[in-house]
Scaffold this motif. Structure first.
Motif, short mmCIF file in Angstrom:
data_model
loop_
_atom_site.label_atom_id
_atom_site.label_comp_id
_atom_site.label_asym_id
_atom_site.label_seq_id
_atom_site.Cartn_x
_atom_site.Cartn_y
_atom_site.Cartn_z
N PHE A 1 -32.77 10.68 18.80
CA PHE A 1 -33.08 11.57 17.68
C PHE A 1 -32.12 12.77 17.70
O PHE A 1 -31.51 13.12 16.69
N ALA A 2 -31.97 13.38 18.88
CA ALA A 2 -31.08 14.54 19.00
C ALA A 2 -29.64 14.15 18.66
O ALA A 2 -28.95 14.86 17.91
N GLN A 3 -29.20 13.00 19.17
CA GLN A 3 -27.83 12.54 18.88
C GLN A 3 -27.62 12.33 17.39
O GLN A 3 -26.58 12.71 16.82
N ALA A 4 -28.61 11.68 16.77
CA ALA A 4 -28.47 11.37 15.34
C ALA A 4 -28.48 12.64 14.50
O ALA A 4 -27.76 12.75 13.51
N LEU A 5 -29.31 13.61 14.91
CA LEU A 5 -29.31 14.89 14.19
C LEU A 5 -27.94 15.57 14.30
O LEU A 5 -27.39 16.06 13.32
N ARG A 6 -27.38 15.56 15.52
CA ARG A 6 -26.08 16.20 15.71
C ARG A 6 -24.99 15.50 14.90
O ARG A 6 -24.13 16.15 14.31
N ALA A 7 -25.07 14.17 14.89
CA ALA A 7 -24.05 13.41 14.15
C ALA A 7 -24.08 13.78 12.67
O ALA A 7 -23.03 14.10 12.08
N THR A 8 -25.26 13.77 12.07
CA THR A 8 -25.33 14.04 10.64
C THR A 8 -25.03 15.51 10.34
O THR A 8 -24.52 15.84 9.28
N TRP A 9 -25.36 16.38 11.30
CA TRP A 9 -25.03 17.79 11.12
C TRP A 9 -23.50 17.95 11.06
O TRP A 9 -22.96 18.73 10.28
N ALA A 10 -22.83 17.14 11.89
CA ALA A 10 -21.37 17.23 11.94
C ALA A 10 -20.71 16.43 10.82
O ALA A 10 -19.50 16.46 10.66
N GLY A 11 -21.53 15.68 10.05
CA GLY A 11 -20.97 14.96 8.91
C GLY A 11 -20.69 13.49 9.16
O GLY A 11 -20.05 12.82 8.36
N GLN A 12 -21.19 12.94 10.29
CA GLN A 12 -20.98 11.51 10.56
C GLN A 12 -22.29 10.76 10.44
O GLN A 12 -23.36 11.32 10.65
N TRP A 13 -22.18 9.43 10.14
CA TRP A 13 -23.38 8.60 10.19
C TRP A 13 -23.75 8.39 11.64
O TRP A 13 -22.88 8.29 12.49
N PRO A 14 -25.06 8.35 11.95
CA PRO A 14 -25.48 8.20 13.35
C PRO A 14 -25.17 6.80 13.88
O PRO A 14 -24.97 5.87 13.12
N GLU A 15 -25.14 6.69 15.21
CA GLU A 15 -24.99 5.39 15.87
C GLU A 15 -26.16 4.49 15.47
O GLU A 15 -27.31 4.91 15.57
N PRO A 16 -25.89 3.24 15.04
CA PRO A 16 -27.00 2.34 14.71
C PRO A 16 -27.97 2.17 15.87
O PRO A 16 -29.18 2.10 15.66
N ALA A 17 -27.45 2.17 17.10
CA ALA A 17 -28.33 1.98 18.27
C ALA A 17 -29.39 3.09 18.32
O ALA A 17 -30.55 2.84 18.66
N ASN A 18 -28.97 4.31 17.97
CA ASN A 18 -29.93 5.41 17.97
C ASN A 18 -31.07 5.16 16.98
O ASN A 18 -32.24 5.40 17.27
N LEU A 19 -30.69 4.68 15.80
CA LEU A 19 -31.71 4.43 14.77
C LEU A 19 -32.64 3.30 15.19
O LEU A 19 -33.85 3.36 14.96
N THR B 1 -23.50 29.37 10.88
CA THR B 1 -23.20 27.97 11.17
C THR B 1 -23.23 27.15 9.88
O THR B 1 -23.79 27.59 8.87
N ALA B 2 -22.64 25.96 9.95
CA ALA B 2 -22.56 25.12 8.76
C ALA B 2 -23.91 24.48 8.44
O ALA B 2 -24.72 24.24 9.34
N LEU B 3 -24.16 24.21 7.16
CA LEU B 3 -25.32 23.39 6.79
C LEU B 3 -25.01 21.95 7.22
O LEU B 3 -23.84 21.61 7.42
N PRO B 4 -26.04 21.10 7.40
CA PRO B 4 -25.74 19.71 7.77
C PRO B 4 -24.73 19.12 6.79
O PRO B 4 -24.91 19.20 5.58
N ARG B 5 -23.67 18.50 7.33
CA ARG B 5 -22.58 18.07 6.46
C ARG B 5 -22.87 16.75 5.80
O ARG B 5 -22.19 16.37 4.85
N LEU B 6 -23.84 16.01 6.35
CA LEU B 6 -24.24 14.75 5.71
C LEU B 6 -25.72 14.89 5.35
O LEU B 6 -26.58 14.39 6.08
N PRO B 7 -26.02 15.60 4.25
CA PRO B 7 -27.42 15.99 3.98
C PRO B 7 -28.37 14.79 3.87
O PRO B 7 -29.46 14.81 4.44
N VAL B 8 -27.97 13.75 3.15
CA VAL B 8 -28.86 12.60 2.98
C VAL B 8 -29.17 11.96 4.32
O VAL B 8 -30.33 11.69 4.66
N GLY B 9 -28.11 11.75 5.10
CA GLY B 9 -28.31 11.17 6.43
C GLY B 9 -29.19 12.05 7.29
O GLY B 9 -30.08 11.57 8.00
#
Lengths: 301, 244
Positions: B205-223, B128-136
């Motif tokens: 938390f799970a949504q934000a992890l998935r988002a950054t894994w896929a290379g997107q910034w997470p939803e602000p609402a999640n944060l 599987t891919a490494l998280p595509r947005l590592p900093v996020g």
């Protein structure tokens, strides 16, 4: 020089008064006992001294510090050994000593301390696997690892077997000889009598008396009793003629003589003068238990 | 402080169960479940994404952190309080708060260890891919871990005994795992459940992890939900924590 001063200490818990009015002073270098039955307020008193509880009234000073406002400074000069187990189960003896040593600015050499309390062989044993006596000795070592001026030892030998108890007593005497002032909380008369230079008798949240063990016993105008089985018939008049003797009574073969002063010596001397041997000789003297009973009307244990 | 960390870390490692359940188990589950063939097939319900891409590794990351925050941390702290460890410490110049801090740090480090293993094992074994947005990813991980540990701290504060703490923790943990999408991914949840999920801290938390894994910034609402969870639980934990 006094190192602890407690004045009119008062502490309430919801529903009852734990400490009503307690005052005493502890001099530098002595073993000071706080003796009383369970629930008398002993532990609450030392908890206030150690800064673990805030008194509702009165003042406490330890080495010139107020436990309420100078906790950190207080804990540098005061080592505390608490009643119950207080270490993680899996911590090893040396780790506990090493860890606690790191809490103090100028700690003792914990390896030397481990030797002194006789735990060198148990160095790598987990706390949960130590015997009651070994835990208590570790607990004493932890109370001393910060080089305190004063050590508070609470119910040190409760639950120990007689041998472990005597070993612990010797340890306490060694600690005192090294210059540490000791406050010893106990409900155990023999322990107080053996170890303490002075004792505060506490009952129902109040100090009943503060004195040396001998001084407390002397306050009881206690009669001594000498009981024996004479090897030949003995006349009451022979014994009653002695100035120390007040009363002579008999039950079966046994004679019981009550009186004061040098009773045992004078009775045996008088018997010897008539070639009578006192077999099964027993001498009963007043104890701290008697003193407590006389001062409070209640038994210590 | 260094010594407390060192000793407490040793004590955690001595407790085999802690390491197995919080670190080894999530990694093992990732590898076992990840090797089921259906997991590697593009799923139309996920917009063509494969379950092993983000859903599975994110859920295993969540599992590791939930185990640490809801069972390990409360159990240790409540037991220490019950046995008088914290009270004993409060008779020394070292404030027992340091012990609390040490526990938080150690659990965070164990969590980091788990996530590193998950990422590496996924990459090496499952491809599987490494998280595509590592900093996020790192920031989301830290925020989420902090929020969950704060919840665990609150449980430790409220638990009446050392035995009760992990029981309470577990009974909160499983519903959280469910609403976070452990068994029913968020994409296929009924609407009502999705609303619950979005406010559950674990769900965002799970949504934000998935988002950054896929290379997107997470939803602000999640944060925002995670941040709010962190603040509220920390304040309550500090308010209710008892040393003895």
């Amino acid at each position: 020089m006094k190192v602890i001063e407690v004045r009119n200490l008062h502490k309430r818990y919801p529903g009852h008064v734990a400490v009503d009015d307690v005052s005493f002073e502890v001099a530098e270098g002595e073993i000071f006992g706080i003796l009383g039955p369970n629930g008398a307020g002993k532990t609450t008193t030392v908890e206030c001294v150690a800064g673990l509880r805030v008194p509702d009234g009165g003042t406490v000073q330890v080495a010139g510090l107020d436990p309420r406002h100078e906790r950190k400074a207080l804990h540098r000069v005061l080592g505390v050994q608490l009643q119950s187990a207080a270490l993680p189960e899996k911590i090893k003896v040396w780790e506990a000593l090493d860890l606690y040593a790191s809490f103090y600015p100028d700690p003792a050499d914990w390896r030397e301390l481990m030797e002194r309390v006789g735990l060198a062989e148990k160095r790598d044993t987990a706390f949960a696997k130590l015997s009651g006596g070994q835990r208590q000795r570790l607990s004493v070592a932890l109370a001393l690892v910060g080089r305190p001026r004063v050590a508070v030892l609470d119910e040190l030998t409760t639950g120990l077997d007689p041998q472990a108890r005597r070993d612990t007593w010797e340890l306490v005497e060694q600690v005192r000889d090294s210059g540490v002032t000791i406050v010893l909380v106990t409900h155990f008369m023999e322990e107080a009598e053996r170890l303490c230079d002075r004792i505060a008798l506490i009952d129902r949240g109040r100090v009943v008396a503060v004195d040396t063990p001998a001084g407390l016993v002397a306050r009881v105008d206690a009669e001594q009793r000498v009981r024996f089985r004479p090897s030949a018939p003995v006349d009451d008049a022979l014994l009653l003629a002695l100035p120390q003797v007040r009363e002579v009574s008999r039950s079966g073969d046994h004679v019981t003589v009550s009186g004061t002063g040098d009773l045992a010596a004078s009775v045996t001397l008088a018997l010897a003068g008539h070639h009578i041997v006192p077999a099964d000789l027993r001498i009963e003297q007043a104890t701290l238990d008697d003193a407590f009973l006389a001062l409070t009307g209640r038994k210590l244990s | 402080m260094k010594k407390i960390l060192l000793v407490e870390a040793k004590l955690h490692l001595r407790d085999v169960g802690t390491v197995v359940f919080s670190v080894v188990l999530p990694v093992a589950l990732l590898l076992v479940i990840g090797s089921i063939p259906q997991m590697s097939e593009p799923d139309p319900a996920f917009g063509g994404e494969r379950l092993i891409d983000t859903q599975l590794p994110s859920m295993m990351t969540l599992l590791a952190l939930l185990t640490l925050a809801f069972t390990v941390l409360p159990a240790v702290l409540a037991t220490y309080r019950e046995q008088g460890v914290l009270r004993r410490m409060s008779t020394t110049p070292m404030h027992p708060g340091r012990m609390l801090a040490a526990q938080l740090v150690i659990n965070l480090v164990l969590g980091v260890g788990a996530v590193v293993l998950l990422v590496v094992a996924g990459r090496l074994v499952l491809g599987t891919a490494l998280p595509r947005l590592p900093v996020g990813f790192v920031l989301v991980f830290l925020l989420g871990a902090a929020a969950l540990l704060a919840m665990g701290l609150l449980i430790a504060a409220l638990a009446p005994s050392g035995k009760a703490a992990p029981l309470i923790g577990t009974s909160v943990m499983f519903p959280l795992m469910f609403v976070a999408g452990m068994w029913v991914p968020r994409e296929v949840m009924p609407d009502a459940l999705r609303v619950v999920s979005d406010y559950s801290v674990a769900g965002p938390f799970a949504q934000a992890l998935r988002a950054t894994w896929a290379g997107q910034w997470p939803e602000p609402a999640n944060l925002v939900v995670m941040g709010a969870g962190l603040v509220v639980c920390s304040v309550l934990a500090v308010r209710f924590f008892r040393w003895e």
